[in-house]
Write a protein that holds these residues in place. Sequence first.
Motif, PDB file in Angstrom:
ATOM      1  N   ASP A  38      72.047  80.180  45.545  1.00  0.00           N
ATOM      2  CA  ASP A  38      70.622  80.547  45.583  1.00  0.00           C
ATOM      3  C   ASP A  38      69.958  80.282  44.227  1.00  0.00           C
ATOM      4  O   ASP A  38      68.812  79.819  44.169  1.00  0.00           O
ATOM      5  CB  ASP A  38      70.474  82.023  45.952  1.00  0.00           C
ATOM      6  N   LEU A 101      74.436  75.032  52.578  1.00  0.00           N
ATOM      7  CA  LEU A 101      74.574  75.927  53.722  1.00  0.00           C
ATOM      8  C   LEU A 101      74.964  77.343  53.311  1.00  0.00           C
ATOM      9  O   LEU A 101      75.107  78.230  54.153  1.00  0.00           O
ATOM     10  CB  LEU A 101      75.625  75.385  54.698  1.00  0.00           C
ATOM     11  N   VAL A 103      73.083  78.827  50.835  1.00  0.00           N
ATOM     12  CA  VAL A 103      71.816  79.394  50.360  1.00  0.00           C
ATOM     13  C   VAL A 103      71.330  80.392  51.409  1.00  0.00           C
ATOM     14  O   VAL A 103      71.151  80.044  52.578  1.00  0.00           O
ATOM     15  CB  VAL A 103      70.768  78.287  50.132  1.00  0.00           C
ATOM     16  N   LYS A 104      71.144  81.616  51.000  1.00  0.00           N
ATOM     17  CA  LYS A 104      70.854  82.686  51.967  1.00  0.00           C
ATOM     18  C   LYS A 104      69.538  82.485  52.710  1.00  0.00           C
ATOM     19  O   LYS A 104      69.378  82.958  53.838  1.00  0.00           O
ATOM     20  CB  LYS A 104      70.865  84.045  51.255  1.00  0.00           C
ATOM     21  N   HIS A 106      68.351  79.623  53.693  1.00  0.00           N
ATOM     22  CA  HIS A 106      68.447  78.465  54.587  1.00  0.00           C
ATOM     23  C   HIS A 106      68.521  78.958  56.027  1.00  0.00           C
ATOM     24  O   HIS A 106      69.260  79.895  56.335  1.00  0.00           O
ATOM     25  CB  HIS A 106      69.685  77.640  54.237  1.00  0.00           C
ATOM     26  N   SER A 109      72.020  79.079  57.234  1.00  0.00           N
ATOM     27  CA  SER A 109      72.962  79.563  56.227  1.00  0.00           C
ATOM     28  C   SER A 109      74.244  80.088  56.866  1.00  0.00           C
ATOM     29  O   SER A 109      74.213  80.838  57.841  1.00  0.00           O
ATOM     30  CB  SER A 109      72.324  80.676  55.392  1.00  0.00           C
ATOM     31  N   SER A 169      74.329  83.520  62.648  1.00  0.00           N
ATOM     32  CA  SER A 169      74.297  82.350  61.762  1.00  0.00           C
ATOM     33  C   SER A 169      75.094  81.204  62.358  1.00  0.00           C
ATOM     34  O   SER A 169      74.724  80.040  62.248  1.00  0.00           O
ATOM     35  CB  SER A 169      74.844  82.709  60.373  1.00  0.00           C
TER      36      SER A 169
END
Length: 272
Positions: A38, A101, A103-104, A106, A109, A169
């Motif tokens: 992040d 993938l 990155v929170k 996204h 994610s 997710s």
Amino acid sequence: MESHDAKLLRAQTHVWNHIFSFIKSMSLKCVVELGIADIIHNHGQPISLSNLIASLPIHSSKTHFIPRLMRIMVHSGFFSQHSHADNELEVKYALTDASFLLVKSHEMSMAPFLQATLDPVLSNPWTQFSSWFKNGITTPFEMTHGKSFWEYAGSDPRINILFNDAMASDAQLITSSVIDKCKDVFMGLESLVDVGGGTGTMGKVIAASFPQLECIVFDLPHVVSGLQGSENLKYVGGDMFEAIPPADAILLKIQLGHLTYKKWPYYVNYIT
């Protein structure tokens, strides 16, 4: 011909690699919990080691360990490294497709899936794997915690949320492909039940994409409790081992792994 000593050394290396392979997954867990992906993403460009360290929520005595952590992650393909010949602190790191993938923010994610899978509640049962083979207990999870995973999740809100977020997710990653590539599968259907549909990540997209379809998201009562449906989507609580709501089609994303859980501890979807 390879010498005996060379074969022995290669075999030893193979064993060592497997002994310490957990370091990669635990380092990846650490990276996610520290928010390194992040930080790099929000930086908008490759970030220097010095700036990365300054942005991390770590104790000052631990800063010299960050290059080691990043070295593991670069070697594992999660970050790319741009070296500076004269200043080690000006080495820069950038995201790769894999770390993107993590990155929170996204939309796809995988961070929730990683955090659930590597949570001690779910990972500790693996330490009991050999003991499990020696008794009649159904699963390593039950042997470790005294109850099945589903019972545990029903009584522990943290694990329930962690697992549901992980499943959501995971569904995000395949939902767009299913809708885009498999439209014909849904044509002509009037009803569909998503068995083990969790909080409805996939069900919502299917319902929105095919308004003529009556969609049911079916999962355990504690999973769907309080969730609100829509005009052509509803949530139903129950146990798939007892009964499944009738529909034209049944969607099983990864639930086939659970259908054999009474015979095998499974790996498709945690040790349940």
